[in-house]
Design an enzyme around this catalytic site. Structure first.
Site, PDB file in Angstrom:
ATOM      1  N   LYS A  67      -0.334  14.583 -20.312  1.00  0.00           N
ATOM      2  CA  LYS A  67       0.226  15.558 -19.376  1.00  0.00           C
ATOM      3  C   LYS A  67       0.409  14.900 -18.018  1.00  0.00           C
ATOM      4  CE  LYS A  67      -4.269  17.401 -17.967  1.00  0.00           C
ATOM      5  NZ  LYS A  67      -5.138  18.587 -17.878  1.00  0.00           N
ATOM      6  N   TYR A 313      -0.304   4.078  15.642  1.00  0.00           N
ATOM      7  CA  TYR A 313      -0.377   5.335  16.382  1.00  0.00           C
ATOM      8  C   TYR A 313      -1.784   5.583  16.921  1.00  0.00           C
ATOM      9  CZ  TYR A 313       4.210   6.571  14.530  1.00  0.00           C
ATOM     10  OH  TYR A 313       5.545   6.596  14.223  1.00  0.00           O
TER      11      TYR A 313
END
Length: 419
Positions: A67, A313
Site C-alpha cells: 500500500k 535563514y
C-alpha cells in the site's frame, strides 16, 4: 521528461526487497506448516472470468503489503519483483490502488506464465481500506478484489452490489480503528448469512504494540483475543483463512501459530528493510533485513565560511571557526524536512557531514570541512548509499521524533531509480 540534475534521487534496490521477502517467507513458512496444511478457498469469479463456480485459491504464508505505493518504493516495480519470488497475494490500500495493482499484474501476466487474462486468478489482492462507496464495491466485484469489511454501514453498501463479492472480515482485537468487536460478531454473522452473494474468505486483525519491548506478550494477547472470533466465524465459513501478523508479528509467527494455527503474515516495513524491533532487546529478530532505499542529492555549490559568519535563514548557525560548506540540492520541497535544520547529517565521500543552518525549500547546507576534494555534482547521501557511515532511516526518524515508515513514504515522492 529528463530528470533535473538539481533534484535528489531515491535509489531503490529491488534485489534487497526480494531478499527480504525470501527471509520473511522462511520465517512465516516454518511457523505455518509445522504439521498443518494450507487452506483452500474458492474466490468469487471476476465478472470477466466466466466461471460461476469461483476460482480455487490456496492461501500463502505471506501477503506482502504494498500500500501507499509500496511505502514509497513504487508498487508496480515492487510487485513485479515479488512476482518473480512467487508472491501470490498482495495487501493493497484503497480500492483505487488495488485496481492499479490489478492492471499491473495483468500486464505482468505473460512473464508470470499465465495463458490468458480470463484464466489469471492469481495473485490475489486485498484492499485493506476496503470499498467505501457503491462504485468501489462494484469495481471489487467486477475485478476480483477482496475488499475489507469493517463496519455495518459499509456492509449496507456492499449488499447493494448484487454480485458475488469476496470480503475480508476485520476483527477488532484492540487497535480500535476499524473492525467488528467480539460483541458485534453475532449480528454480523446473522447479516452475512442473509447475504449469500457476499462471501467471507479471510478474517483479519491488526496489532497495536507488536513492535515494542513487550512485543512478544502483545502478539500473544492479540492472538488469544482473535482465536474465539476466528472460531465463531469458521462455524459458518469453515474455509476462512486468518491474517494477523504485521512485520513484528511475522517474526513472532511461531507464537501466533501456537494459538490460532496456520495464518497469513502481512509484513510491511520489514519487506523494505526496516527492523520493527530496532531499539528493543528483540532487535536480533530482524537481523538479515536489508534497507531497500537510499536518497542522494548533488552538491550545487561550495563555500568557505569565516569564524562568526552565519549561513541560511535567520543565521541559526554561525561558524565557530573557518569552515567549508557544501550546498546540496534537497530541501523540504523534496521531503527533506525543515526539522533537520542543525539536527541531521549526510554522508559525502564516506565522511559524515552535519546539516548546518536551516533547511530551506530546495537547498541544505552541510559542513564538509572533513570531506576531501569535493566538486560540483558530487553526491551527498542523505539516507543510505555506498558508505558505511551513511544515515539510516531509523536514525533520521529519531532526529525528527517520527518513524521510519513516514520518511520512506515521503522520500519516495522523489524521482526513483531502480538498481
Amino acid at each position: 521528461m529528463m530528470h533535473s540534475p538539481h533534484l535528489p534521487v531515491a535509489h531503490i534496490y529491488l534485489d534487497r526487497i526480494r531478499g527480504n521477502y525470501r527471509l520473511l517467507s522462511r520465517i512465516a513458512g516454518a511457523a505455518a506448516h509445522a504439521g498443518q496444511s494450507s487452506r483452500l478457498v474458492f474466490l468469487p469469479a471476476r465478472q470477466d472470468a466466466g466461471d460461476a463456480e469461483g476460482i480455487p485459491f490456496i492461501w500463502p504464508d505471506l501477503m506482502p503489503v504494498i500500500k501507499a505505493d509500496a511505502y514509497g518504493h513504487g508498487h508496480i516495480q515492487v510487485a513485479a519483483a515479488l512476482i518473480k519470488e512467487g508472491a501470490s497475494l498482495f495487501a493493497s490500500g484503497s480500492v483505487a490502488e488495488s485496481l492499479m495493482l490489478r492492471q499491473t499484474l495483468l500486464d505482468l501476466q505473460p512473464e508470470a506464465g499465465a495463458v490468458s487474462p480470463r484464466s489469471f486468478p492469481m495473485p490475489g489482492i486485498v484492499s485493506m481500506l476496503g470499498a467505501l462507496g457503491l462504485d468501489e464495491a462494484y469495481a471489487c466485484a467486477e475485478h476480483g478484489i477482496v475488499t475489507m469489511l469493517h463496519g455495518f454501514e459499509q456492509l449496507d453498501i456492499l449488499a447493494r452490489v448484487g454480485r458475488p463479492l469476496a470480503v475480508a472480515v476485520k476483527c477488532n482485537t484492540g487497535m480500535s480503528r476499524l473492525g467488528f468487536s467480539a460483541d458485534e460478531l453475532p449480528l454480523l454473522v446473522e447479516r452475512l448469512r442473509a447475504l449469500p452473494r457476499i462471501k467471507p474468505v479471510l478474517a483479519v486483525t491488526h496489532m497495536h504494540s507488536a513492535d515494542t519491548e513487550q512485543g512478544p506478550d502483545e502478539v500473544r494477547a492479540h492472538a488469544r483475543a482473535f482465536a474465539p472470533m476466528l472460531d465463531r466465524l469458521r462455524e459458518f465459513w469453515p474455509q476462512l483463512a486468518a491474517s494477523i501478523g504485521n512485520s513484528a508479528g511475522t517474526m513472532l509467527s511461531a507464537d501466533i501459530a501456537g494459538i490460532i494455527g496456520p495464518h497469513i503474515c502481512r509484513p510491511g516495513i520489514a519487506l523494505y528493510g526496516g527492523n520493527p524491533f530496532a531499539g528493543t532487546s528483540h532487535a536480533a529478530l530482524g537481523e538479515g533485513l536489508k534497507p531497500a532505499m537510499a536518497l542522494s542529492a548533488p552538491v550545487m555549490a561550495l563555500r568557505e565560511l569565516a569564524r562568526g559568519e552565519g549561513i541560511g535563514y535567520g543565521h541559526s548557525f554561525k561558524a565557530s571557526g573557518p569552515m567549508r560548506v557544501a550546498i546540496v540540492a534537497a530541501g523540504y520541497a523534496e521531503c527533506f524536512s525543515r526539522a533537520f535544520s542543525n539536527n541531521g547529517r549526510a554522508c559525502i565521500r564516506g565522511v559524515s557531514a552535519p546539516v548546518v543552518g536551516r533547511v530551506s525549500m530546495q537547498m541544505t547546507a552541510l559542513d564538509v570541512s572533513r570531506a576531501p576534494d569535493l566538486h560540483l555534482g558530487d553526491q551527498a547521501w542523505l539516507l543510505g548509499g555506498p558508505f558505511a557511515d551513511a544515515p539510516t532511516v531509523e536514525e533520521l526518524a529519531r532526529n525528527l521524533g517520527t518513524i521510519s515508515y513516514e520518511l520512506l513514504c515521503l522520500f519516495g515522492y522523489n524521482t526513483r531509480v531502480y538498481e
